[in-house]
Design a protein around this motif. Structure first.
Motif, PDB file in Angstrom:
ATOM      1  N   GLU A   1     -10.513   9.183   5.186  1.00 50.88           N
ATOM      2  CA  GLU A   1     -11.564   9.102   6.202  1.00 50.88           C
ATOM      3  C   GLU A   1     -12.956   9.194   5.590  1.00 50.88           C
ATOM      4  O   GLU A   1     -13.888   8.510   6.021  1.00 50.88           O
ATOM      5  N   LYS A   2     -13.105  10.059   4.576  1.00 51.16           N
ATOM      6  CA  LYS A   2     -14.414  10.274   3.956  1.00 51.16           C
ATOM      7  C   LYS A   2     -14.240  10.385   2.439  1.00 51.16           C
ATOM      8  O   LYS A   2     -14.011  11.472   1.908  1.00 51.16           O
ATOM      9  N   PRO A   3     -14.356   9.266   1.718  1.00 50.74           N
ATOM     10  CA  PRO A   3     -14.160   9.277   0.258  1.00 50.74           C
ATOM     11  C   PRO A   3     -15.167  10.176  -0.458  1.00 50.74           C
ATOM     12  O   PRO A   3     -16.296  10.359   0.007  1.00 50.74           O
ATOM     13  N   LYS A   4     -14.739  10.707  -1.604  1.00 49.82           N
ATOM     14  CA  LYS A   4     -15.641  11.494  -2.447  1.00 49.82           C
ATOM     15  C   LYS A   4     -16.319  10.534  -3.420  1.00 49.82           C
ATOM     16  O   LYS A   4     -15.661   9.941  -4.276  1.00 49.82           O
ATOM     17  N   THR A   5     -17.614  10.398  -3.291  1.00 52.91           N
ATOM     18  CA  THR A   5     -18.337   9.360  -4.033  1.00 52.91           C
ATOM     19  C   THR A   5     -18.943   9.844  -5.354  1.00 52.91           C
ATOM     20  O   THR A   5     -19.613   9.080  -6.035  1.00 52.91           O
ATOM     21  N   GLU A   6     -18.724  11.123  -5.704  1.00 50.71           N
ATOM     22  CA  GLU A   6     -19.201  11.588  -7.007  1.00 50.71           C
ATOM     23  C   GLU A   6     -18.532  10.775  -8.113  1.00 50.71           C
ATOM     24  O   GLU A   6     -17.327  10.544  -8.087  1.00 50.71           O
ATOM     25  N   LYS A   7     -19.319  10.364  -9.098  1.00 50.60           N
ATOM     26  CA  LYS A   7     -18.790   9.493 -10.136  1.00 50.60           C
ATOM     27  C   LYS A   7     -17.759  10.201 -11.013  1.00 50.60           C
ATOM     28  O   LYS A   7     -17.888  11.380 -11.323  1.00 50.60           O
ATOM     29  N   SER A   8     -16.742   9.455 -11.397  1.00 51.35           N
ATOM     30  CA  SER A   8     -15.699   9.947 -12.294  1.00 51.35           C
ATOM     31  C   SER A   8     -15.663   9.057 -13.526  1.00 51.35           C
ATOM     32  O   SER A   8     -15.965   7.866 -13.447  1.00 51.35           O
ATOM     33  N   LYS A   9     -15.267   9.628 -14.671  1.00 48.90           N
ATOM     34  CA  LYS A   9     -15.195   8.836 -15.899  1.00 48.90           C
ATOM     35  C   LYS A   9     -14.117   7.767 -15.796  1.00 48.90           C
ATOM     36  O   LYS A   9     -14.216   6.703 -16.418  1.00 48.90           O
ATOM     37  N   VAL A  10     -13.077   8.053 -15.016  1.00 54.91           N
ATOM     38  CA  VAL A  10     -11.983   7.103 -14.837  1.00 54.91           C
ATOM     39  C   VAL A  10     -11.357   7.343 -13.467  1.00 54.91           C
ATOM     40  O   VAL A  10     -11.417   8.456 -12.935  1.00 54.91           O
ATOM     41  N   TYR A  11     -10.791   6.297 -12.912  1.00 55.72           N
ATOM     42  CA  TYR A  11     -10.087   6.417 -11.630  1.00 55.72           C
ATOM     43  C   TYR A  11      -8.644   5.957 -11.826  1.00 55.72           C
ATOM     44  O   TYR A  11      -8.395   4.918 -12.436  1.00 55.72           O
ATOM     45  N   TYR A  12      -7.727   6.758 -11.308  1.00 54.92           N
ATOM     46  CA  TYR A  12      -6.302   6.438 -11.393  1.00 54.92           C
ATOM     47  C   TYR A  12      -5.817   6.011 -10.007  1.00 54.92           C
ATOM     48  O   TYR A  12      -5.972   6.751  -9.034  1.00 54.92           O
ATOM     49  N   THR A  13      -5.208   4.836  -9.930  1.00 55.90           N
ATOM     50  CA  THR A  13      -4.828   4.273  -8.636  1.00 55.90           C
ATOM     51  C   THR A  13      -3.316   4.100  -8.522  1.00 55.90           C
ATOM     52  O   THR A  13      -2.665   3.611  -9.450  1.00 55.90           O
ATOM     53  N   GLY A  14      -2.790   4.498  -7.373  1.00 53.07           N
ATOM     54  CA  GLY A  14      -1.381   4.284  -7.069  1.00 53.07           C
ATOM     55  C   GLY A  14      -1.245   3.221  -5.997  1.00 53.07           C
ATOM     56  O   GLY A  14      -1.917   3.302  -4.964  1.00 53.07           O
ATOM     57  N   ILE A  15      -0.411   2.232  -6.231  1.00 49.86           N
ATOM     58  CA  ILE A  15      -0.186   1.153  -5.263  1.00 49.86           C
ATOM     59  C   ILE A  15       1.256   1.237  -4.781  1.00 49.86           C
ATOM     60  O   ILE A  15       2.195   1.056  -5.563  1.00 49.86           O
ATOM     61  N   ASP A  16       1.435   1.534  -3.513  1.00 52.24           N
ATOM     62  CA  ASP A  16       2.769   1.679  -2.922  1.00 52.24           C
ATOM     63  C   ASP A  16       3.018   0.521  -1.965  1.00 52.24           C
ATOM     64  O   ASP A  16       2.458   0.464  -0.871  1.00 52.24           O
ATOM     65  N   LEU A  17       3.864  -0.416  -2.384  1.00 56.51           N
ATOM     66  CA  LEU A  17       4.204  -1.582  -1.557  1.00 56.51           C
ATOM     67  C   LEU A  17       5.407  -1.230  -0.688  1.00 56.51           C
ATOM     68  O   LEU A  17       6.553  -1.447  -1.073  1.00 56.51           O
ATOM     69  N   GLY A  18       5.143  -0.664   0.471  1.00 58.97           N
ATOM     70  CA  GLY A  18       6.217  -0.267   1.358  1.00 58.97           C
ATOM     71  C   GLY A  18       6.659  -1.386   2.278  1.00 58.97           C
ATOM     72  O   GLY A  18       5.954  -2.383   2.450  1.00 58.97           O
ATOM     73  N   THR A  19       7.831  -1.203   2.873  1.00 63.61           N
ATOM     74  CA  THR A  19       8.356  -2.217   3.794  1.00 63.61           C
ATOM     75  C   THR A  19       7.461  -2.371   5.011  1.00 63.61           C
ATOM     76  O   THR A  19       7.230  -3.481   5.494  1.00 63.61           O
ATOM     77  N   ALA A  20       6.963  -1.261   5.529  1.00 72.02           N
ATOM     78  CA  ALA A  20       6.134  -1.314   6.736  1.00 72.02           C
ATOM     79  C   ALA A  20       4.659  -1.106   6.459  1.00 72.02           C
ATOM     80  O   ALA A  20       3.818  -1.475   7.275  1.00 72.02           O
ATOM     81  N   CYS A  21       4.336  -0.534   5.299  1.00 74.01           N
ATOM     82  CA  CYS A  21       2.943  -0.164   5.046  1.00 74.01           C
ATOM     83  C   CYS A  21       2.628  -0.226   3.557  1.00 74.01           C
ATOM     84  O   CYS A  21       3.438   0.183   2.724  1.00 74.01           O
ATOM     85  N   VAL A  22       1.461  -0.763   3.239  1.00 73.54           N
ATOM     86  CA  VAL A  22       0.952  -0.766   1.868  1.00 73.54           C
ATOM     87  C   VAL A  22      -0.099   0.330   1.766  1.00 73.54           C
ATOM     88  O   VAL A  22      -1.038   0.376   2.561  1.00 73.54           O
ATOM     89  N   VAL A  23       0.090   1.242   0.806  1.00 75.84           N
ATOM     90  CA  VAL A  23      -0.827   2.375   0.647  1.00 75.84           C
ATOM     91  C   VAL A  23      -1.417   2.360  -0.751  1.00 75.84           C
ATOM     92  O   VAL A  23      -0.707   2.158  -1.739  1.00 75.84           O
ATOM     93  N   ILE A  24      -2.731   2.584  -0.833  1.00 78.00           N
ATOM     94  CA  ILE A  24      -3.395   2.732  -2.129  1.00 78.00           C
ATOM     95  C   ILE A  24      -4.036   4.116  -2.172  1.00 78.00           C
ATOM     96  O   ILE A  24      -4.762   4.512  -1.257  1.00 78.00           O
ATOM     97  N   SER A  25      -3.741   4.863  -3.228  1.00 75.80           N
ATOM     98  CA  SER A  25      -4.325   6.193  -3.414  1.00 75.80           C
ATOM     99  C   SER A  25      -5.125   6.205  -4.714  1.00 75.80           C
ATOM    100  O   SER A  25      -4.711   5.604  -5.706  1.00 75.80           O
ATOM    101  N   VAL A  26      -6.256   6.886  -4.688  1.00 77.54           N
ATOM    102  CA  VAL A  26      -7.131   6.931  -5.860  1.00 77.54           C
ATOM    103  C   VAL A  26      -7.442   8.378  -6.225  1.00 77.54           C
ATOM    104  O   VAL A  26      -7.853   9.172  -5.365  1.00 77.54           O
TER     105      VAL A  26
END
Length: 281
Positions: free
Chosen positions: A23-48
């Motif tokens: 709902e409200k991303p944390k916009t403080e800069k990070s040296k690197v971002y790690y992303t998870g991509i979950d290709l679900g049957t009903a829903c695609v979710v991306i987490s950072v």
């Protein structure tokens, strides 16, 4: 607090934090971002996650690009992942480079190449592909027991001993079957049943209708856990969000069953925890 209770507490806090940053991303800069991509049957979710492996952003979209754990709409999957990636990048004002993904257990020969292509075509450098229950356990930190990922099309089971995966299995039956039963019971189109079951306020009404499918899932779990000294089950996956599902599974399997806060987000967070800065060979 016991170690088991501490694990549950910590995983629930981790998921709760992810819910907040969607709902409200944390916009403080990070040296690197790690992303998870979950290709679900009903829903695609991306987490950072940021450099400290803390949730900073996320997004999801209900979609029909995967069936029974397999990508069936390659172009559609790429489009959704790319759109969610761009949505998050605009909010964080940065480029997401590194991404990891997961697949149902036992399908690596059939589908890992397709998932890899989807993630890379969407603009990520792919750094890891692992099975979904193992990804979920990155968040749950279960040492002994079974992680059961009930998704839209399949139920994946990963049995752990001393923190190591010793057995994996995956069988068709999941949320899609819930929707088919509701569609037939109410005389609704499949899509309407899909939306209806997602609303928590409807769960008490539909639980008795869905009980036979839950019992089938329970029998799948029992078949794969029998004679393997499994004393606890941990449910993840979007279908596990159904209120009361854990009580039916516990009763039918005879195994103590736990459900974390918002099971739909556990696996994508675990995928992000598995992401690195080294491209997968």
């Amino acid at each position: 607090m016991s170690q088991k209770s501490l694990n549950h507490h910590n995983s629930d806090l981790f998921v709760k934090e992810f819910e907040k940053v969607i709902e409200k991303p944390k916009t403080e800069k990070s040296k690197v971002y790690y992303t998870g991509i979950d290709l679900g049957t009903a829903c695609v979710v991306i987490s950072v996650l940021n450099e400290y492996h803390q949730p900073v952003a996320g997004a999801y979209k209900y979609a029909d690009v995967v069936r029974d754990g397999m990508v069936v709409d390659y172009i559609g999957a790429i489009k959704i992942v790319r759109e969610l990636k761009q949505e998050i990048e605009e909010k964080l004002k940065t480029e997401l480079i590194y991404g990891a993904a997961a697949i149902p257990p036992g399908t690596d020969v059939l589908d890992s190449g397709v998932v890899r292509n989807v993630v890379e075509a969407a603009g990520f450098v792919l750094t890891n592909v692992l099975d979904e229950p193992t990804a979920a356990n990155k968040v749950l930190n279960i040492q002994n027991g079974a992680v059961v990922d009930i998704g839209g099309g399949t139920t994946g089971i990963s049995i752990l001993k001393d923190g190591e995966v010793v057995y994996i299995a995956d069988e068709a039956t999941g949320g899609t079957h819930f929707s088919l039963v509701l569609s037939g019971s109410y005389g609704w189109p499949f899509e309407e049943a899909e939306v209806f079951k997602r609303e928590k306020k409807n769960h008490k009404e539909i639980l008795p209708i869905l009980k036979p499918v839950i019992e089938k899932i329970s029998s799948i779990i029992s078949r794969h856990t029998d004679h393997r000294d499994v004393r606890e089950i941990h449910l993840v996956g979007g279908t596990s969000c159904l209120t009361g599902i854990e009580k039916i599974i516990e009763k039918r399997t005879g195994i103590t069953t736990y459900k974390p806060r918002n099971p739909m987000f556990v696996t994508p967070l675990g995928i992000a925890l598995s992401c690195t800065q080294e491209e997968l060979e």
